[in-house]
Design a protein around this motif. Structure first.
Motif, short mmCIF file in Angstrom:
data_model
loop_
_atom_site.label_atom_id
_atom_site.label_comp_id
_atom_site.label_asym_id
_atom_site.label_seq_id
_atom_site.Cartn_x
_atom_site.Cartn_y
_atom_site.Cartn_z
N LEU A 92 -18.76 -61.78 -35.78
CA LEU A 92 -19.03 -61.64 -37.21
C LEU A 92 -17.80 -61.05 -37.88
N GLY A 93 -17.42 -61.58 -39.01
CA GLY A 93 -16.31 -61.04 -39.77
C GLY A 93 -14.96 -61.53 -39.30
N ASN A 94 -13.94 -61.19 -40.11
CA ASN A 94 -12.59 -61.66 -39.79
C ASN A 94 -11.54 -60.74 -40.42
N LYS A 95 -11.82 -59.43 -40.39
CA LYS A 95 -10.91 -58.46 -40.99
C LYS A 95 -10.72 -57.27 -40.06
N GLY A 96 -9.70 -56.46 -40.33
CA GLY A 96 -9.55 -55.15 -39.72
C GLY A 96 -9.51 -55.13 -38.21
N ASN A 97 -10.06 -54.04 -37.64
CA ASN A 97 -10.12 -53.89 -36.19
C ASN A 97 -11.06 -54.92 -35.57
N LYS A 98 -10.77 -55.26 -34.33
CA LYS A 98 -11.66 -56.11 -33.55
C LYS A 98 -12.43 -55.20 -32.58
N GLY A 111 -7.76 -60.05 -28.11
CA GLY A 111 -7.08 -58.95 -28.78
C GLY A 111 -8.05 -57.92 -29.34
N ILE A 112 -9.19 -57.75 -28.67
CA ILE A 112 -10.17 -56.75 -29.12
C ILE A 112 -9.55 -55.36 -28.98
N ASN A 113 -9.73 -54.54 -30.02
CA ASN A 113 -9.08 -53.23 -30.09
C ASN A 113 -9.90 -52.09 -29.50
N PHE A 114 -11.23 -52.20 -29.58
CA PHE A 114 -12.10 -51.11 -29.14
C PHE A 114 -13.37 -51.68 -28.53
N VAL A 115 -13.88 -50.99 -27.50
CA VAL A 115 -15.06 -51.48 -26.78
C VAL A 115 -16.10 -50.35 -26.64
N LEU A 156 -18.50 -57.34 -43.93
CA LEU A 156 -17.87 -56.46 -42.96
C LEU A 156 -16.39 -56.26 -43.25
N ASN A 157 -15.91 -55.03 -43.00
CA ASN A 157 -14.50 -54.73 -43.16
C ASN A 157 -13.76 -54.71 -41.83
#
Length: 246
Positions: free
Chosen positions: A57-63, A142-146, A93-94
């Motif tokens: 969902l979404g396409n901005k900011g952090n992944k 390229g996910i930034n946080f899990v 979403l941001n």
């Protein structure tokens, strides 16, 4: 495999991480009983028949990834993940959010901790294991946080509602854990270095690869759903996202 836009559900996109882990989630009566069986939830369950789906969902900011079901018999977080995905489906979403509600649908179907005899939270470092494929997907996207969400029984480890983290080599793991702890009251359990206690946890492998990650645990007997376990897991997930301003 590329993400495919699902026009029926607004901006939702999905793809599969594997095609050998599918299962009929609806055969797990404890999960089915606690799900809101609307059209979107039914869509999620149908996709799980063919493997492990990841939704976007979404396409901005952090992944940011919300993960659950690494242990198929830890049910509250899997239900909470579906509820969260339902809640945010049409949100503005941001950040870019990814969801894996059922990491191993086959394991959830049979209410089993392992997948084909393998503990997925001890094998994320083993090439081509299902949890390793999840980690590889995290890195490839390229996910930034899990945030990896589980449950624990009273007589198990850790046996308390908690947030696991590590201080090195990805120190933000520890910062996120403390934020969630102050927000919802879960106890912080932290290691000085990721993977120092045991190998192969998704959280640890992500931290070792420079992707800050935490593991959320709520109290609930394995193979069932009792009390407010789903609500507590949902609160951990929302708090995790709140750290990033979601």
């Amino acid at each position: 495999m590329h993400f495919k836009k699902i026009d029926e559900f607004g901006n939702l996109e999905m793809r599969y991480i594997s095609d050998f882990s599918g299962g009929f989630i609806s055969r797990n009566r404890h999960v089915l009983k606690n799900l809101q069986l609307n059209k979107f939830t039914q869509f999620i369950l149908e996709k799980c028949v063919y493997g492990t789906p990841i939704f976007k969902l979404g396409n901005k900011g952090n992944k940011i990834l919300i993960l659950s079901g690494i242990h198929g018999n830890e049910l509250p977080s899997q239900v909470a993940n579906v509820r969260l995905l339902n809640k945010l489906l049409n949100a503005d979403l941001n950040n870019t959010l990814y969801f894996i509600p059922f990491a191993s649908p086959k394991s959830t179907m049979y209410n089993e901790r392992t997948f084909n005899g393998l503990d997925l939270n001890r094998s994320a470092h083993i090439k081509n294991s299902l949890s390793n494929l999840i980690v590889r997907t995290i890195l490839n996207l390229g996910i930034n946080f899990v945030g990896d969400f589980h449950s624990t029984a009273y007589n198990a480890n850790p046996g308390i509602e908690s947030i696991f983290s590590s201080k090195s080599p990805s120190p933000e793991s520890y910062l996120i854990a403390n934020y969630i702890s102050k927000d919802v009251g879960s106890e912080v359990l932290s290691f000085d270095f990721a993977g120092s206690s045991y190998k192969g946890a998704v959280e640890d492998v992500c931290n070792l690869k420079g992707v800050p990650a935490i593991t959320g645990e709520v109290l609930c007997p394995f193979t069932t759903i009792e009390g407010r376990a789903v609500e507590r897991s949902f609160a951990q997930m929302e708090s995790f996202l709140s750290y990033f301003g979601v």
